[in-house]
Design a protein around this motif. Structure first.
Motif, mmCIF file in Angstrom:
data_model
loop_
_atom_site.group_PDB
_atom_site.id
_atom_site.type_symbol
_atom_site.label_atom_id
_atom_site.label_comp_id
_atom_site.label_asym_id
_atom_site.label_seq_id
_atom_site.Cartn_x
_atom_site.Cartn_y
_atom_site.Cartn_z
ATOM 1 N N VAL A 67 95.209 59.591 11.081
ATOM 2 C CA VAL A 67 94.009 60.357 10.729
ATOM 3 C C VAL A 67 92.790 59.852 11.496
ATOM 4 O O VAL A 67 92.019 60.642 12.058
ATOM 5 C CB VAL A 67 93.759 60.286 9.212
ATOM 6 N N SER A 68 92.603 58.544 11.538
ATOM 7 C CA SER A 68 91.440 58.000 12.241
ATOM 8 C C SER A 68 91.572 58.162 13.748
ATOM 9 O O SER A 68 90.556 58.261 14.458
ATOM 10 C CB SER A 68 91.247 56.526 11.881
ATOM 11 N N GLY A 69 92.803 58.217 14.258
ATOM 12 C CA GLY A 69 92.998 58.429 15.690
ATOM 13 C C GLY A 69 92.623 59.831 16.121
ATOM 14 O O GLY A 69 92.131 60.044 17.238
ATOM 15 N N VAL A 70 92.830 60.806 15.245
ATOM 16 C CA VAL A 70 92.476 62.192 15.569
ATOM 17 C C VAL A 70 90.973 62.333 15.778
ATOM 18 O O VAL A 70 90.516 63.008 16.707
ATOM 19 C CB VAL A 70 92.968 63.137 14.455
ATOM 20 N N THR A 71 90.174 61.690 14.920
ATOM 21 C CA THR A 71 88.720 61.796 15.075
ATOM 22 C C THR A 71 88.253 61.183 16.392
ATOM 23 O O THR A 71 87.312 61.672 17.013
ATOM 24 C CB THR A 71 88.003 61.098 13.902
ATOM 25 N N MET A 72 88.914 60.132 16.849
ATOM 26 C CA MET A 72 88.544 59.539 18.133
ATOM 27 C C MET A 72 88.813 60.503 19.270
ATOM 28 O O MET A 72 88.023 60.621 20.207
ATOM 29 C CB MET A 72 89.317 58.240 18.356
ATOM 30 N N SER A 73 89.939 61.214 19.197
ATOM 31 C CA SER A 73 90.276 62.175 20.249
ATOM 32 C C SER A 73 89.220 63.270 20.338
ATOM 33 O O SER A 73 88.829 63.700 21.435
ATOM 34 C CB SER A 73 91.655 62.786 19.973
ATOM 35 N N PHE A 74 88.751 63.744 19.179
ATOM 36 C CA PHE A 74 87.727 64.786 19.187
ATOM 37 C C PHE A 74 86.449 64.299 19.853
ATOM 38 O O PHE A 74 85.744 65.080 20.504
ATOM 39 C CB PHE A 74 87.418 65.234 17.757
ATOM 40 N N GLN A 75 86.135 63.034 19.696
ATOM 41 C CA GLN A 75 84.878 62.529 20.241
ATOM 42 C C GLN A 75 84.852 62.513 21.757
ATOM 43 O O GLN A 75 83.771 62.499 22.351
ATOM 44 C CB GLN A 75 84.608 61.123 19.690
ATOM 45 N N PHE A 76 86.026 62.504 22.387
ATOM 46 C CA PHE A 76 86.029 62.611 23.851
ATOM 47 C C PHE A 76 85.375 63.920 24.291
ATOM 48 O O PHE A 76 84.734 63.980 25.342
ATOM 49 C CB PHE A 76 87.461 62.542 24.400
ATOM 50 N N GLY A 77 85.557 64.962 23.484
ATOM 51 C CA GLY A 77 84.956 66.243 23.830
ATOM 52 C C GLY A 77 83.563 66.435 23.296
ATOM 53 O O GLY A 77 82.710 67.026 23.963
ATOM 54 N N THR A 78 83.299 65.925 22.083
ATOM 55 C CA THR A 78 81.996 66.170 21.465
ATOM 56 C C THR A 78 80.920 65.194 21.922
ATOM 57 O O THR A 78 79.780 65.599 22.174
ATOM 58 C CB THR A 78 82.121 66.091 19.926
ATOM 59 N N ASN A 79 81.247 63.925 22.018
ATOM 60 C CA ASN A 79 80.242 62.907 22.334
ATOM 61 C C ASN A 79 80.320 62.396 23.767
ATOM 62 O O ASN A 79 79.321 61.924 24.307
ATOM 63 C CB ASN A 79 80.387 61.701 21.391
ATOM 64 N N TRP A 80 81.514 62.454 24.376
ATOM 65 C CA TRP A 80 81.698 61.868 25.700
ATOM 66 C C TRP A 80 82.393 62.840 26.657
ATOM 67 O O TRP A 80 83.421 62.518 27.244
ATOM 68 C CB TRP A 80 82.515 60.575 25.592
ATOM 69 N N PRO A 81 81.844 64.037 26.848
ATOM 70 C CA PRO A 81 82.506 65.000 27.741
ATOM 71 C C PRO A 81 82.578 64.526 29.187
ATOM 72 O O PRO A 81 83.502 64.899 29.927
ATOM 73 C CB PRO A 81 81.638 66.255 27.611
ATOM 74 N N GLY A 82 81.630 63.691 29.607
ATOM 75 C CA GLY A 82 81.651 63.200 30.982
ATOM 76 C C GLY A 82 82.857 62.346 31.282
ATOM 77 O O GLY A 82 83.280 62.250 32.452
ATOM 78 N N PHE A 83 83.443 61.743 30.256
ATOM 79 C CA PHE A 83 84.624 60.904 30.466
ATOM 80 C C PHE A 83 85.810 61.747 30.934
ATOM 81 O O PHE A 83 86.437 61.448 31.954
ATOM 82 C CB PHE A 83 84.969 60.172 29.169
ATOM 83 N N MET A 84 86.094 62.816 30.194
ATOM 84 C CA MET A 84 87.236 63.653 30.564
ATOM 85 C C MET A 84 86.950 64.469 31.823
ATOM 86 O O MET A 84 87.851 64.759 32.595
ATOM 87 C CB MET A 84 87.616 64.569 29.408
ATOM 88 N N GLU A 85 85.683 64.836 32.039
ATOM 89 C CA GLU A 85 85.349 65.593 33.251
ATOM 90 C C GLU A 85 85.613 64.767 34.503
ATOM 91 O O GLU A 85 86.095 65.288 35.513
ATOM 92 C CB GLU A 85 83.877 66.009 33.207
ATOM 93 N N LYS A 86 85.332 63.468 34.430
ATOM 94 C CA LYS A 86 85.433 62.643 35.633
ATOM 95 C C LYS A 86 86.796 61.979 35.774
ATOM 96 O O LYS A 86 87.328 61.891 36.895
ATOM 97 C CB LYS A 86 84.340 61.580 35.623
ATOM 98 N N VAL A 87 87.385 61.507 34.687
ATOM 99 C CA VAL A 87 88.660 60.779 34.793
ATOM 100 C C VAL A 87 89.746 61.408 33.925
ATOM 101 O O VAL A 87 90.766 60.778 33.649
ATOM 102 C CB VAL A 87 88.479 59.285 34.424
ATOM 103 N N GLY A 88 89.555 62.655 33.505
ATOM 104 C CA GLY A 88 90.543 63.327 32.662
ATOM 105 C C GLY A 88 91.893 63.507 33.329
ATOM 106 O O GLY A 88 92.925 63.577 32.650
ATOM 107 N N ASN A 89 91.927 63.572 34.666
ATOM 108 C CA ASN A 89 93.204 63.708 35.370
ATOM 109 C C ASN A 89 94.098 62.488 35.166
ATOM 110 O O ASN A 89 95.320 62.580 35.351
ATOM 111 C CB ASN A 89 92.964 63.900 36.873
ATOM 112 N N ILE A 90 93.508 61.379 34.801
ATOM 113 C CA ILE A 90 94.263 60.153 34.543
ATOM 114 C C ILE A 90 94.385 59.901 33.048
ATOM 115 O O ILE A 90 95.471 59.633 32.536
ATOM 116 C CB ILE A 90 93.602 58.958 35.248
ATOM 117 N N ALA A 91 93.271 60.013 32.330
ATOM 118 C CA ALA A 91 93.290 59.737 30.893
ATOM 119 C C ALA A 91 94.136 60.751 30.129
ATOM 120 O O ALA A 91 94.875 60.385 29.209
ATOM 121 C CB ALA A 91 91.863 59.728 30.343
ATOM 122 N N GLY A 92 94.050 62.026 30.505
ATOM 123 C CA GLY A 92 94.790 63.068 29.796
ATOM 124 C C GLY A 92 96.292 62.855 29.785
ATOM 125 O O GLY A 92 96.926 62.856 28.717
ATOM 126 N N PRO A 93 96.926 62.685 30.957
ATOM 127 C CA PRO A 93 98.376 62.446 30.957
ATOM 128 C C PRO A 93 98.796 61.190 30.203
ATOM 129 O O PRO A 93 99.816 61.200 29.516
ATOM 130 C CB PRO A 93 98.703 62.333 32.452
#
Length: 454
Positions: A67-93
């Motif tokens: 349950v607590s891990g799910v909320t962290m995943s959401f924060q990549f999109g809500t609070n830290w979109p620049g993280f996935m935009e720049k390194v999502g090709n590595i972090a996502g897989p």
């Protein structure tokens, strides 16, 4: 109401709560497998009593971790979109691999561990326990691969400001990954060792002298006594690796303000970042040079080499010392308890009383270690690639503050309930001893009931 600061605090709160439970489940799965194999070999029902007690705690910890891990995943999109935009090709897989190879494995076979003991053979039930334990380790593998890559990135190239993978082996097995993985697995082992030992010590103080209590107590004490010296050695090697790849973090950990030889090992101080000096310093002459360079005259990089690009010193300095201090306390208490249990077959009540609060020492050390690691990476989110301030989203500070308050209240309530359940289970187990009800395992070779008095 600074959105950057509040978003950092919110993510820190989420990961602080989340990591408490994987720190238990990663190692507890293997402990459950040990209990089950001991029962299969000896037909001693006390081992199965231990299994059924701790599989409930495993399931509860697993649920809260998910349950607590799910909320962290959401924060990549809500609070830290620049993280996935720049390194999502590595972090996502890497995150996807964790779900596909680990989470599904745990979720499917945990049901058999909990509810299948009457419906499947003893061999299948044991296999399910192994697969769940293996799944928790694989989960740690992928998450640590991503976190280590963020610390020491490798195997990628930048195209138009976006990271693209060029070598997945180099990405996964980046320079710091082996050290971080082993360090975290040992940390989980120590967390579980002191948790089950402290839980059993509470049962002992409540008057429980059952065989299942003694077996779990000895298991926890033996694990702690064996793993803590190994962890100290691995921590030293991890520190040397960090010195090579993240010298600014080491400089902050040691509150070493200038590059020089004969750097003292600061036991206590109050780092003053404005004055760039340590107040009230208590130190061992040349100690840091000896530990980090294996020579009293070794030159250790200081914070003067990283003007404007080093982490905040005080949080890293104190977090590291809390981790080390708890580790030393673990060493002393586990060895003392081992001496009494395995040489005198007893446990003094004062030592048992001390072991009860030590049940949470693994959590304290793990959190302190993670704060050292994560704060020590600042100002980078991905070292040398993405600064933290570049990744924060355009969310109003007031909105982040509101959700942060909600998270904190919820996490405090859940943590109190979780600890309350553990105390309730300890009291119930102490009251029932080896007469607590536990279902028989289907098709056990001895084909005997779980309880000798049934």
């Amino acid at each position: 109401m600074d959105p950057l600061l509040l978003s950092r605090i919110q993510f820190a709160a989420n990961i602080s709560f989340h990591i408490l439970f994987p720190a238990i489940t990663i190692s507890l799965g293997w402990v459950l497998l040990y209990f089950k194999l001991r029962y299969n070999r000896t037909n001693d029902h006390a081992w199965m009593q231990a299994y059924f007690t701790w599989v409930k705690i495993f399931a509860l910890s697993f649920a809260l971790g998910v349950v607590s891990g799910v909320t962290m995943s959401f924060q990549f999109g809500t609070n830290w979109p620049g993280f996935m935009e720049k390194v999502g090709n590595i972090a996502g897989p890497l995150l996807a691999y964790e779900v596909l190879t680990a989470f599904f494995l745990e979720a499917v076979f945990l049901g058999i561990m909990l509810f299948g003991f009457r419906r499947v053979s003893n061999r299948v039930h044991t296999l399910a326990t192994f697969l769940v334990a293996f799944g928790t380790t694989m989960s740690a593998f992928w998450i640590l691969a991503l976190n280590s890559w963020m610390q020491t990135p490798a195997g990628f190239e930048m195209r138009d400001g976006v990271a693209f993978p060029t070598d997945w082996l180099a990405i996964v097995f980046n320079p710091s990954f082996p050290y971080r993985l082993i360090h975290m697995l040992l940390a989980s082992g120590l967390t579980v060792a002191f948790l089950i030992a402290g839980f059993s010590a509470l049962r002992y103080l409540l008057g429980d002298r059952s065989e299942s209590m003694w077996k779990v107590l000895r298991t926890g004490v033996a694990m702690g006594a064996i793993l803590i010296p190994i962890q100290i050695f691995v921590g030293d090697q991890h520190g040397l690796n960090t010195l090579e790849h993240q010298p600014a973090k080491i400089a902050a950990m040691e509150a070493n303000w200038e590059t020089r030889s004969n750097v003292p090992l600061v036991l206590f101080a109050w780092p003053d970042e404005e004055a760039r000096e340590n107040r009230f310093e208590i130190a061992v002459p040349s100690g840091a040079s000896l530990i980090l360079k294996h020579s009293p005259s070794g030159v250790v990089p200081g914070l003067d080499q990283f003007e404007g690009k080093h982490p905040p010193v005080a949080p890293v300095f104190f977090a590291f010392r809390i981790m080390v201090g708890v580790g030393i306390l673990m060493l002393v208490i586990s060895w003392a308890a081992a001496w009494f249990l395995f040489r005198r077959s007893t446990l003094p009540r004062p030592l048992a009383a001390l072991m009860v609060p030590m049940a949470l020492s693994g959590w304290v050390a793990t959190l302190a270690g993670w704060y050292t690691t994560e704060i020590g990476r600042q100002p980078w989110l991905v070292t040398g690639v993405l600064a933290t301030e570049q990744a924060v989203g355009p969310v109003a500070g007031s909105n982040v503050a509101f959700t942060l308050a909600g998270y904190l209240v919820l996490y405090v309530v859940l943590l109190i309930v979780y600890l309350g359940v553990l105390i309730h289970m300890a009291r119930k187990a102490a009251k029932e001893g080896d007469n607590q009800p536990a279902p028989a395992v289907k098709d056990h070779p001895a084909d005997q009931p779980m309880l000798a008095g049934e």
